[in-house]
Design a protein around this motif. Sequence first.
Motif, PDB file in Angstrom:
ATOM      1  N   PRO A  35     -60.317  88.625  57.693  1.00  0.00           N
ATOM      2  CA  PRO A  35     -60.740  88.832  56.307  1.00  0.00           C
ATOM      3  C   PRO A  35     -61.883  87.907  55.892  1.00  0.00           C
ATOM      4  O   PRO A  35     -62.109  86.874  56.533  1.00  0.00           O
ATOM      5  CB  PRO A  35     -59.488  88.511  55.493  1.00  0.00           C
ATOM      6  N   SER A  36     -62.575  88.301  54.841  1.00  0.00           N
ATOM      7  CA  SER A  36     -63.645  87.478  54.294  1.00  0.00           C
ATOM      8  C   SER A  36     -63.085  86.108  53.928  1.00  0.00           C
ATOM      9  O   SER A  36     -62.011  86.011  53.331  1.00  0.00           O
ATOM     10  CB  SER A  36     -64.195  88.192  53.057  1.00  0.00           C
ATOM     11  N   GLY A  37     -63.773  85.070  54.335  1.00  0.00           N
ATOM     12  CA  GLY A  37     -63.308  83.716  54.026  1.00  0.00           C
ATOM     13  C   GLY A  37     -62.316  83.165  55.035  1.00  0.00           C
ATOM     14  O   GLY A  37     -61.851  82.032  54.911  1.00  0.00           O
ATOM     15  N   GLY A  39     -62.853  82.313  58.042  1.00  0.00           N
ATOM     16  CA  GLY A  39     -63.450  81.219  58.819  1.00  0.00           C
ATOM     17  C   GLY A  39     -64.247  81.676  60.036  1.00  0.00           C
ATOM     18  O   GLY A  39     -64.465  80.896  60.958  1.00  0.00           O
ATOM     19  N   LYS A  40     -64.738  82.924  60.018  1.00  0.00           N
ATOM     20  CA  LYS A  40     -65.475  83.442  61.191  1.00  0.00           C
ATOM     21  C   LYS A  40     -66.777  82.664  61.411  1.00  0.00           C
ATOM     22  O   LYS A  40     -67.087  82.247  62.525  1.00  0.00           O
ATOM     23  CB  LYS A  40     -65.764  84.944  61.014  1.00  0.00           C
ATOM     24  N   THR A  41     -67.543  82.484  60.319  1.00  0.00           N
ATOM     25  CA  THR A  41     -68.806  81.741  60.447  1.00  0.00           C
ATOM     26  C   THR A  41     -68.524  80.308  60.891  1.00  0.00           C
ATOM     27  O   THR A  41     -69.217  79.760  61.749  1.00  0.00           O
ATOM     28  CB  THR A  41     -69.562  81.753  59.097  1.00  0.00           C
ATOM     29  N   THR A  42     -67.490  79.720  60.327  1.00  0.00           N
ATOM     30  CA  THR A  42     -67.103  78.350  60.691  1.00  0.00           C
ATOM     31  C   THR A  42     -66.769  78.274  62.176  1.00  0.00           C
ATOM     32  O   THR A  42     -67.194  77.357  62.881  1.00  0.00           O
ATOM     33  CB  THR A  42     -65.889  77.921  59.844  1.00  0.00           C
ATOM     34  N   PHE A  43     -66.034  79.264  62.655  1.00  0.00           N
ATOM     35  CA  PHE A  43     -65.662  79.307  64.068  1.00  0.00           C
ATOM     36  C   PHE A  43     -66.916  79.368  64.949  1.00  0.00           C
ATOM     37  O   PHE A  43     -67.030  78.645  65.942  1.00  0.00           O
ATOM     38  CB  PHE A  43     -64.766  80.534  64.313  1.00  0.00           C
TER      39      PHE A  43
END
Length: 223
Positions: A35-37, A39-43
């Motif tokens: 889901p949005s938020g 943590g995909k970008t963080t990962f």
Amino acid sequence: MIELENVSYGYGSGELLTEMSLKLAPGSFHFLTGPSGAGKTTFLKLLYAELMPSAGQVTAFGNDVRSMARDDIALLRRRVGVVHQDCQFLDHLSLAENVALPLTVADREIDTRELVELLGWVGLKAQMDSLPPALSGGERQRAALARAVIMAPDVILADEPTGNVDWEMSLKLLTLLVELNRMGKTIVIATHDMNLIRSAKAQVAARVLRIKGRRLHLAGADL
Ligand SMILES: Nc1ncnc2c1ncn2[C@@H]1O[C@H](COP(=O)(O)OP(=O)(O)OP(=O)(O)O)[C@@H](O)[C@H]1O
């Protein structure tokens, strides 16, 4: 190539990502969803050492990222091409100059024939002299992909590469990423788009990772 062992990360006091482990094998193809938020970008940032884990270990090309000197991190960044979610460009430089920017920054010579060939591969040869504000969303995404591969990286991380484009353009971008994978590149794509994942699975042996409840799960065949 890149390995995470019990990696956790949080921006503030709480944890966003908890005890995540993953081995990115050479030539593998992964989707990262959630889901949005979640943590995909963080990962992805942990994978290219933009962020350091708060716990656990990230090993990139055999080295613990925490023990890397600044030069080692710079070398790592050359081996990992990133297509950022917002694909920013320098608006006063042409598309070709923007795509070649990683070479300029690394003080490497630009082989014009190779640059034109790369722009042709992403279908942007005709727009090579255009300024970024004149480009469409799909053209920007393809330019960002060309810029990410110009240093011939081993790994390509793409953050929502099809976020702002129509389905036809999504498939074109996917085809380019599948071609790169067939050339031996390791690919990780963060996306919400389940249809894109289904289309890819018909073409490559892609694994699907899902961030759910702060943890990383390997998604089953239920897609
Ligand atoms: N630099 C930062 N400082 C503090 N909090 C942050 C920072 N970057 C991201 N966050 C927060 O961390 C959480 C995860 O963000 P992230 O961008 O990694 O998620 P995402 O899964 O990629 O989301 P989306 O699918 O919407 O792009 C969000 O709640 C976000 O607000």
